[in-house]
Motif scaffolding. Structure first.
Motif, mmCIF file in Angstrom:
data_model
loop_
_atom_site.group_PDB
_atom_site.id
_atom_site.type_symbol
_atom_site.label_atom_id
_atom_site.label_comp_id
_atom_site.label_asym_id
_atom_site.label_seq_id
_atom_site.Cartn_x
_atom_site.Cartn_y
_atom_site.Cartn_z
ATOM 1 N N GLN A 395 40.123 12.732 -2.419
ATOM 2 C CA GLN A 395 39.862 11.266 -2.830
ATOM 3 C C GLN A 395 41.106 10.948 -3.658
ATOM 4 O O GLN A 395 41.523 9.655 -3.480
ATOM 5 C CB GLN A 395 38.616 11.133 -3.669
ATOM 6 N N VAL A 427 35.442 4.975 0.464
ATOM 7 C CA VAL A 427 34.960 4.258 -0.673
ATOM 8 C C VAL A 427 35.801 4.359 -2.202
ATOM 9 O O VAL A 427 35.446 3.712 -2.865
ATOM 10 C CB VAL A 427 33.569 4.878 -0.856
ATOM 11 N N THR A 429 36.062 6.493 -4.501
ATOM 12 C CA THR A 429 35.686 7.125 -5.639
ATOM 13 C C THR A 429 34.623 8.431 -5.151
ATOM 14 O O THR A 429 34.146 8.444 -4.265
ATOM 15 C CB THR A 429 34.558 6.075 -6.456
ATOM 16 N N TYR A 430 34.485 9.220 -6.260
ATOM 17 C CA TYR A 430 33.838 10.343 -5.884
ATOM 18 C C TYR A 430 32.715 10.309 -6.959
ATOM 19 O O TYR A 430 31.898 11.499 -7.319
ATOM 20 C CB TYR A 430 34.493 11.708 -6.251
ATOM 21 N N SER A 432 30.268 7.302 -6.917
ATOM 22 C CA SER A 432 29.655 6.363 -6.636
ATOM 23 C C SER A 432 28.178 5.948 -6.921
ATOM 24 O O SER A 432 27.548 7.138 -7.179
ATOM 25 C CB SER A 432 29.861 6.056 -5.109
ATOM 26 N N GLU A 433 27.875 4.969 -7.115
ATOM 27 C CA GLU A 433 26.345 4.395 -7.397
ATOM 28 C C GLU A 433 25.561 4.061 -6.258
ATOM 29 O O GLU A 433 24.496 3.519 -6.196
ATOM 30 C CB GLU A 433 26.437 3.222 -8.504
ATOM 31 N N LEU A 434 26.303 4.032 -5.370
ATOM 32 C CA LEU A 434 26.140 3.362 -3.856
ATOM 33 C C LEU A 434 25.616 1.982 -3.945
ATOM 34 O O LEU A 434 24.421 1.282 -3.586
ATOM 35 C CB LEU A 434 24.451 3.846 -3.501
ATOM 36 N N SER A 435 26.532 1.389 -4.772
ATOM 37 C CA SER A 435 26.291 -0.314 -4.892
ATOM 38 C C SER A 435 26.743 -1.025 -3.622
ATOM 39 O O SER A 435 27.472 -0.477 -2.718
ATOM 40 C CB SER A 435 27.241 -0.531 -6.056
ATOM 41 N N GLU A 438 30.579 -1.168 -3.349
ATOM 42 C CA GLU A 438 31.101 0.335 -2.872
ATOM 43 C C GLU A 438 30.954 0.225 -1.467
ATOM 44 O O GLU A 438 32.003 0.944 -0.941
ATOM 45 C CB GLU A 438 30.633 1.309 -3.663
ATOM 46 N N VAL A 457 30.478 9.403 1.587
ATOM 47 C CA VAL A 457 30.451 8.610 0.080
ATOM 48 C C VAL A 457 29.636 9.796 -0.684
ATOM 49 O O VAL A 457 28.546 10.107 -0.772
ATOM 50 C CB VAL A 457 29.797 7.373 0.098
ATOM 51 N N PHE A 459 28.034 10.593 -4.192
ATOM 52 C CA PHE A 459 27.335 9.729 -5.305
ATOM 53 C C PHE A 459 26.754 10.278 -6.318
ATOM 54 O O PHE A 459 26.359 11.731 -6.329
ATOM 55 C CB PHE A 459 26.148 8.718 -4.668
#
Length: 997
Positions: A395, A427, A429-430, A432-435, A438, A457, A459
């Protein structure tokens, strides 16, 4: 945004922020709490439960920095809570969490009375499930200092136990029993998903209007005075919006549970062990209720810690691995730096990592998982393939400050031509909030969207933040097929890579290193840690060689387990926040002590083997563990010590001259190199107006990330240090002493009698802050490129800055040498412990006929260790004109693996003889399977195809080619095995041979 939409969103946000949280628990009841503070370092559960506990209450101050407090919590679930539909009891804990991120403050691990682990407690994962009516739990709470505000890069004393203090830094806010309202919780998740989606939808589109309207109706349906009684009505209003399916062309995301845990960083290694236990226990608890949830974790070291310190948890992990729920990935011992580990060390990251996973789980990870390392060596594709892996994920290159990588899914080609299927999750980021934001970013950025539809992704909260949460799983469920959103599917890395590779048959190719245009200061920060790594790597090589030779020749017992343990220690310290010098003081103090212990133990192994081989005696012998002849000694053997006269400095007017048969070196009264005559060509390489060997002091005040970064602007703010205290001859050395600022340095010039290289040995007492020290050699060479040693070969880089990609490489990494190249002429600059270099065209009007090569010696960042690099350092480097690549390799080996004088009775014939100087033997060891076979790792080092013959200094029954894990493969280089072994090697080809005795 339209005013009415903004007002509607304010009503929604008010419900979510103010109305729902108080209604999440219908009732709460207090628990009885008692505490015991551990007086020193953490203790295991069995030691903690036998201590005397003192009653405490909410509001109690607890936790000195890095301290541990055990809480014993008891109570009973009220009878009135039984049988209430849509509710369940759970313990709720707030240790005094603040606004810093999860993983960067207090954390806790919860145990049952029998010592089994329930789960952990962190800021975003603060509940504990309750089984039965009786509560009897033991909580190990870690007073890890909060880093709230630390990322302003202010110096902090909290990273050093000696200055961290003893006063409590937390106050217990909450430790009680609550009755969770599941419907209110589900409503929160519904609204969170759709509220985030609204911000990503185009305001004038139908979908935006309908989702916003549904959220408005949900707000109307929920009575603030009776949230529990009306929460289902709110959910009903959202059902249609959540049921609308995604479009046929929607991007597909495979969501993989993940928790990137730095093996040390703003905490010591011992705290990482506990962070891993907390996170993994959370994951196992989440798997109880989420059947299709898969969690991926790398770093065999972290699994090994669980086996050693938390065996009950490890056995549960083993079951989850067997069920396909807990996925070992990466196949490496740790998520190491890949720029600075040496050739064999980077190979051993895979050997030790994969061997652990195979031995413990019967699983071989095929995905190399390095989301956060600071750039990726161009040798890595070949190493990945030689280890038996297929795919690569990172990432970090998304952090580039100048150029954006043009691909997210591609084939990465290494220096030997090997290609590896590679994915950068778009995405960015490693963790993620799964927003919705994102997910939308992933689809928007995915560079290959015209030909592919799939990305990954990762999360979960990392670094001890607790990993994936039930809220994230809820988000994945709601976005599995949701209009206006990419589709999200829970899955594994292997599932993603298999499908992505099948979908995208002809991805683009990226050739060469994946250079991170950021974090360039990691090549130089914490110089003692880097020196310890370099020394350990070469001692390990020598110890394996001499122990192997001793076993083959005398039948001595090969110290396999000792060597494996020492390798694992060194591999751990190559983690990408230890070796790069970007951890707190505690980590680097521990690393330096560890390297000293490793050196002592390896030296004992070496001494024992060499004494056994040579026998008792007084003959002066030279033991050469290098793969080429050095100092008159044959490679990989012990010979009678060669006698050679040293080259001594001669007084020459106001200066001194070293006269060697190949080169003359002139040094003036300031202790600067003002002449370098190459007698083999007649060239003068130094313009006296621009002397060499000059120390340059630069401002080092990066915009952010002190220990990590060097800014290009600071490169223009340097001072040349020419003031001198004295220049005196001392035998074969010319000694120069300088003082600058609060620091002083002793430079010792000498000339190697064999190669004629000018060597500079420096003893530095460094007392500066936010400064960087380099040593510069302006050369009368018009270089178009440099060649820098990397693992199993070298890499060419442009000297010019024609493009933004070239200009961004103003500080680069090399191992033992760089070579400044003008046509067919080269000058090598070798070193014994440094990694950061810069090579530039000199400014001026000389037509670009001058090139300045600089080696970065030391830095002095304030964050995260305000005492970074302060104190004593030793450096050694050399300059060798008329240097071919082979000569540069030899000079690097001379400084790092010099022949050593021993005393014994007999010479020792070489273990191996290689006919080609362009073929380098990197490692000689006994096979890991205990068979007694000799394993030889070698590579073509000059960058062109060649044939080599290898003769073993012992009887050989058979020769096979293997992968890094010593498993036989179809031969790609091995052509003849009867008598002399013949190899046909491609450029930079890496080969491992097994020689059966």
């Amino acid at each position: 945004m339209h005013r009415n939409d903004r007002l509607a969103l304010q009503r929604i946000d008010r419900l979510v922020g103010d109305r729902l949280p108080p209604a999440l628990y219908r009732e709460t009841v207090p628990l009885h709490i008692a505490a015991w503070e551990v007086p020193g370092e953490p203790v295991p559960f069995g030691d903690a439960v036998g201590q005397t506990y003192t009653p405490v209450s909410e509001g109690t101050a607890w936790g000195r920095p890095w301290g541990t407090v055990w809480f014993h919590v008891t109570g009973r679930v009220p009878a009135s809570w039984r049988g209430i539909d849509g509710t369940r009891p759970e313990m709720v804990v707030d240790l005094g969490f603040d606004g810093s991120g999860p993983g960067f403050q207090a954390e806790a691990l919860v145990f049952r009375p029998d010592g089994s682990i329930v789960k952990a407690v962190e800021p975003r994962n603060a509940f504990v499930p309750v089984d039965g009516d009786e509560i009897d739990l033991w909580i190990e709470a870690a007073g890890n200092p909060s880093v709230a505000g630390t990322f302003t890069f202010a110096a902090t004393p909290l990273g050093d136990r000696r200055t961290a203090g003893d006063d409590p830094i937390y106050r217990l806010r909450r430790m009680e029993l609550g009755l969770l309202d599941e419907t209110v919780w589900e409503l929160q998740q519904d609204i969170w998903t759709l509220r985030g989606l609204v911000d990503q939808l185009e305001p004038n589109r139908t979908r935006h209007a309908r989702v916003l309207a549904a959220l408005g109706r949900a707000v109307d349906a929920v009575d603030p005075d009776d949230v529990a009684g009306t929460a289902q009505a709110g959910r009903d209003e959202l059902r249609a919006a959540l049921s609308a399916p995604a479009s046929a062309s929607a991007h597909q995301l495979t969501a993989v549970g993940h928790a990137h845990i730095d093996s040390a960083w703003l905490w010591p290694i011992r705290e990482t062990v506990r962070k891993v236990a907390r996170t993994f226990s959370n994951v196992l608890d989440l798997m109880r209720t989420e059947d299709d949830f898969v969690f991926a974790a790398s770093s065999a070291q972290q699994y090994a810690w669980m086996k050693e310190y938390y065996p009950e948890l490890f056995e549960r992990m083993r079951d989850a691995v067997a069920a396909g729920r807990f996925a070992p990935v990466g196949g490496m011992w740790v998520e190491s730096d890949t720029n600075m580990p040496g050739s064999e060390a980077l190979a051993r990251q895979f050997v030790e990592g994969k061997r652990f996973f195979l031995e413990e789980f019967g699983i071989e990870p095929l995905e190399v998982w390095l989301p956060d390392s600071f750039g990726y060596s161009a040798a890595l594709p070949q190493i990945i393939t030689a280890a038996g892996s297929r795919w690569f994920l990172t990432q970090k290159i998304s952090w580039n400050e100048t150029n954006r990588m043009p691909h997210h899914t591609f084939l990465w080609e290494g220096i030997d031509g090997t290609r590896v299927f590679t994915h950068f999750p778009p995405v960015d980021t490693y963790n993620s909030e799964l927003s919705a934001a994102e997910l939308a970013l992933a689809e928007r950025q995915f560079a290959e969207k015209a030909d592919a539809s799939h990305s990954l992704v990762p999360f979960g909260w990392g670094d001890g933040g607790g990993g994936p949460t039930r809220e994230m799983i809820a988000a994945a469920r709601r976005t599995a097929d949701l209009e206006g959103s990419p589709r999200v599917r829970l899955g594994s890395p292997a599932q993603f890579f298999s499908e992505a590779e099948a979908e995208y048959a002809e991805p683009p190719v990226w050739s060469g290193e994946l250079y991170l245009e950021y974090h360039r200061g990691t090549y130089s920060a914490q110089a003692r840690t880097k020196r310890g790594n370099r020394r350990s790597e070469h001692l390990l090589r020598a110890a394996e060689l001499w122990a192997t030779l001793d076993t083959v020749r005398t039948g001595a017992t090969y110290p396999a387990e000792r060597l494996r343990s020492l390798w694992q220690t060194v591999l751990l310290n190559q983690f990408h926040d230890i070796l790069p010098g970007t951890s707190i003081a505690w980590v680097h103090q521990e690393a330096e002590a560890t390297y000293a212990r490793v050196a002592d133990e390896l030296q004992e192994i070496i001494d024992t083997a060499v004494r056994s081989l040579t026998g008792a005696g007084d003959r002066a012998l030279t033991a050469n563990a290098a793969p080429i002849a050095l100092a008159g000694a044959p490679a990989l053997g012990v010979s009678v010590a060669a006698s050679v006269l040293p080259v001594t400095p001669e007084r020459d007017g106001d200066g001194w001259t070293f006269r060697h048969e190949r080169f003359h070196w002139a040094i003036d009264a300031r202790g600067l190199v003002v002449g370098a005559v190459d007698l083999t060509t007649g060239r003068e390489l130094i313009d006296p107006a621009f002397p060499g060997g000059v120390l340059q002091l630069f401002r080092d005040t990066p915009r952010e990330w002190d220990a990590w970064n060097i800014d290009a602007e600071d490169g223009a703010l340097g001072t040349t240090l020419t003031d001198v205290i004295e220049v005196v001859a001392d035998g074969a050395d010319l000694v120069v002493r300088r003082r600058f600022g609060s620091s002083h340095v002793e430079q010792r010039y000498r000339v190697d009698p064999f190669s004629g290289a000018l060597e500079v040995e420096m003893h530095l007492d460094w007392r500066e802050r936010q400064k960087m020290l380099k040593i510069a050699f302006p050369l009368r060479v018009r270089a178009e490129r440099t060649e820098s040693e990397i693992q199993f070969g070298h890499l060419s880089r442009s000297v010019h800055a024609n493009t933004t990609w070239d200009a961004a490489k103003f500080e680069t990494v090399a191992h033992r040498w760089i070579r400044i190249v003008e046509g067919d002429y080269g000058v090598a600059v070798a070193n014994d412990s440094m990694y950061g270099h810069d090579v530039q065209r000199a400014p001026g009007t000389d037509g670009g006929a001058r090139t300045v090569a600089r080696v970065t010696l030391v830095r002095a960042p304030l964050f995260p260790d305000p005492e970074a690099d302060q104190g004593a350092h030793e450096f050694r480097l050399s300059v060798l004109p008329s240097a071919s690549v082979a000569a540069a390799i030899g000079e690097g080996l001379r400084l790092n693996l010099p022949p050593v004088t021993v005393h014994g009775a007999d010479e020792v014939a070489p273990l191996l003889t290689v006919s080609e100087p362009g073929v380098i033997v990197e490692a000689v060891k006994l096979a890991d399977d205990g068979s007694g076979d000799v394993v030889v790792r070698l590579y073509e080092a000059l960058g062109s195809a060649r044939t080599a013959q290898i003769e073993a200094g012992f009887p050989v029954a058979a020769v096979t080619q293997t992968d890094l894990l010593e498993r036989e493969i179809e031969p790609t280089a091995l052509r003849e095995t009867t008598g002399t072994v013949r190899l046909d090697l491609a450029p930079f080809q890496l080969v491992t041979l097994r020689l059966a005795r």
